[in-house]
Motif scaffolding. Structure first.
Motif, mmCIF file in Angstrom:
data_model
loop_
_atom_site.group_PDB
_atom_site.id
_atom_site.type_symbol
_atom_site.label_atom_id
_atom_site.label_comp_id
_atom_site.label_asym_id
_atom_site.label_seq_id
_atom_site.Cartn_x
_atom_site.Cartn_y
_atom_site.Cartn_z
ATOM 1 N N GLY A 98 0.792 -1.231 0.000
ATOM 2 C CA GLY A 98 0.000 0.000 0.000
ATOM 3 C C GLY A 98 0.821 1.276 0.000
ATOM 4 O O GLY A 98 0.282 2.360 0.279
ATOM 5 N N ALA A 101 -0.480 4.223 -1.692
ATOM 6 C CA ALA A 101 -1.784 4.753 -1.265
ATOM 7 C C ALA A 101 -1.705 5.997 -0.390
ATOM 8 O O ALA A 101 -2.593 6.847 -0.442
ATOM 9 N N THR A 102 -0.661 6.116 0.442
ATOM 10 C CA THR A 102 -0.634 7.267 1.375
ATOM 11 C C THR A 102 0.772 7.863 1.482
ATOM 12 O O THR A 102 1.775 7.154 1.323
ATOM 13 N N SER A 103 0.798 9.168 1.805
ATOM 14 C CA SER A 103 2.090 9.845 1.960
ATOM 15 C C SER A 103 2.810 9.350 3.220
ATOM 16 O O SER A 103 4.031 9.319 3.271
ATOM 17 N N TYR A 104 2.040 8.904 4.234
ATOM 18 C CA TYR A 104 2.646 8.369 5.462
ATOM 19 C C TYR A 104 3.480 7.122 5.135
ATOM 20 O O TYR A 104 4.637 6.993 5.542
ATOM 21 N N ARG A 105 2.882 6.215 4.364
ATOM 22 C CA ARG A 105 3.598 4.987 4.003
ATOM 23 C C ARG A 105 4.816 5.308 3.133
ATOM 24 O O ARG A 105 5.882 4.714 3.283
ATOM 25 N N LYS A 106 4.626 6.275 2.221
ATOM 26 C CA LYS A 106 5.739 6.627 1.318
ATOM 27 C C LYS A 106 6.929 7.139 2.120
ATOM 28 O O LYS A 106 8.052 6.709 1.943
ATOM 29 N N GLU A 127 3.588 -0.447 -6.290
ATOM 30 C CA GLU A 127 4.375 -0.188 -5.074
ATOM 31 C C GLU A 127 5.825 0.140 -5.427
ATOM 32 O O GLU A 127 6.421 1.059 -4.852
ATOM 33 N N GLY A 140 -5.738 1.233 -3.305
ATOM 34 C CA GLY A 140 -5.477 0.616 -1.997
ATOM 35 C C GLY A 140 -4.219 -0.222 -2.052
ATOM 36 O O GLY A 140 -3.162 0.260 -2.448
#
Ligand SMILES: Nc1ncnc2c1ncn2[C@@H]1O[C@H](COP(=O)(O)OP(=O)(O)O)[C@@H](O)[C@H]1O
Ligand SMILES: Cc1ncsc1CCOP(=O)(O)O
Length: 274
Positions: A98, A101-106, A127, A140
């Motif tokens: 994921g 999906a989000t800047s936090y994960r990136k 990914e 997602g």
């Protein structure tokens, strides 16, 4: 494939050693990952309390990080575990579930890749694309369909940037290093109809890696094992059976094939990168 490669692959399927694999993973597929590790001949331990990581990670033959259901506490545990693994030369596999999906994960994945050494990055095409900072059409945790030429460019670029092997799942799977690419032929789309097959591939790769110590060969073999098992199940699946039976039968198929040489089917094609 040369003789050295054949010897490396032999270590994977002939070994009866049961490597201990440490997982910090998601709560959706955690049980499937544990059972797939066992089915392929490994021994799983799921642990993420920072108080015990020094003892746990140190005694394992591989560390697998999966950010599928990430929390800030887990990020701390992931950093600690990778630092311990790097210090003790224990191989690390990361599945950036994921990340597109989000800047936090990136940000979290970029921090890890910039701070630590990771041996294998395994993800779907979107990914891996997101790790390069490119825009994706991911939905997602699911990736988009990408052309093989684009995937090769992306995979090799990530491999070079982080000095890692990059294993990319998709219609056909692909393994990239800075100097070579392997395509693992896939003709089993039903694998996308249950959640967790990507996560389960990480477990197959980790057991293979612990046995042969080669990140490229173990990535190829783990992906090949999943496709071979899925093909076996397609032949056995009854018209009245659906994805529930399919999932259980995948575990059976991996278990039955765990000491078989899967390379004879011609499912892998290798290319050198100029
Ligand atoms: N379009 C597709 N056709 C056939 N198989 C696919 C396709 N996309 C993915 N797969 C297979 O499904 C499994 C999981 O891959 P994927 O869905 O990309 O991973 P993830 O679950 O991590 O997103 C892999 O074995 C992969 O080869
Ligand atoms: C649905 C879902 N949500 C968070 S993790 C997860 C499982 C993802 O598994 P996979 O990456 O193998 O599809």
């Amino acid at each position: 494939m040369n003789n050295t490669d054949q010897e490396i692959y032999k270590k994977i399927y002939e070994s009866t050693e049961k490597p201990l694999i440490h997982y910090i993973t998601n709560y959706v597929t955690v049980n499937d990952m544990a059972n797939m590790t066992l089915a392929f001949g490994g021994s799983p331990i799921m642990a993420e309390a920072v108080e015990e990581l020094e003892e746990i990670t140190r005694q394992c033959q591989c560390l697998v990080i999966n950010i599928g259901t990430i929390t800030s506490d887990k990020v701390t545990a992931i950093h600690d575990a990778i630092a311990i693994a790097n210090r003790h030369h224990i191989p690390v596999i990361i599945d950036p579930v994921g990340v597109a999906a989000t800047s936090y994960r990136k940000k979290m994945i970029m921090d890890i890749l910039e701070t630590f050494h990771v041996d294998i990055i395994k993800g779907n095409g979107s990914e891996i694309k997101a790790i390069l900072g490119l825009t994706t059409q991911a939905k997602g945790v699911d990736g988009e369909a990408l052309e093989q030429t684009e995937l090769t460019d992306i995979g090799v670029a990530v491999a070079k940037r982080y000095n890692a092997v990059v294993a990319i799942t998709g219609k056909d799977d692909m393994v990239c290093s800075a100097s070579k690419v392997a395509i693992v032929k896939g003709d089993t789309p039903r694998l996308t109809e249950i959640t967790g097959t990507g996560c389960m591939i990480s477990t197959l790769i980790s057991v293979a890696y612990a046995r042969c110590k080669d990140p490229f060969a173990s990535s190829v073999y783990g992906m090949l094992a999943m496709h071979t098992a899925a093909s076996d199940v397609e032949e056995l699946l009854d018209v009245n059976q659906g994805i529930g039976s399919y999932k259980v039968m995948l575990f059976d198929a991996i278990y039955k094939r765990r000491h078989t040489n899967l390379l004879d089917g011609g499912g892998v094609v290798y290319h050198d990168i100029q």
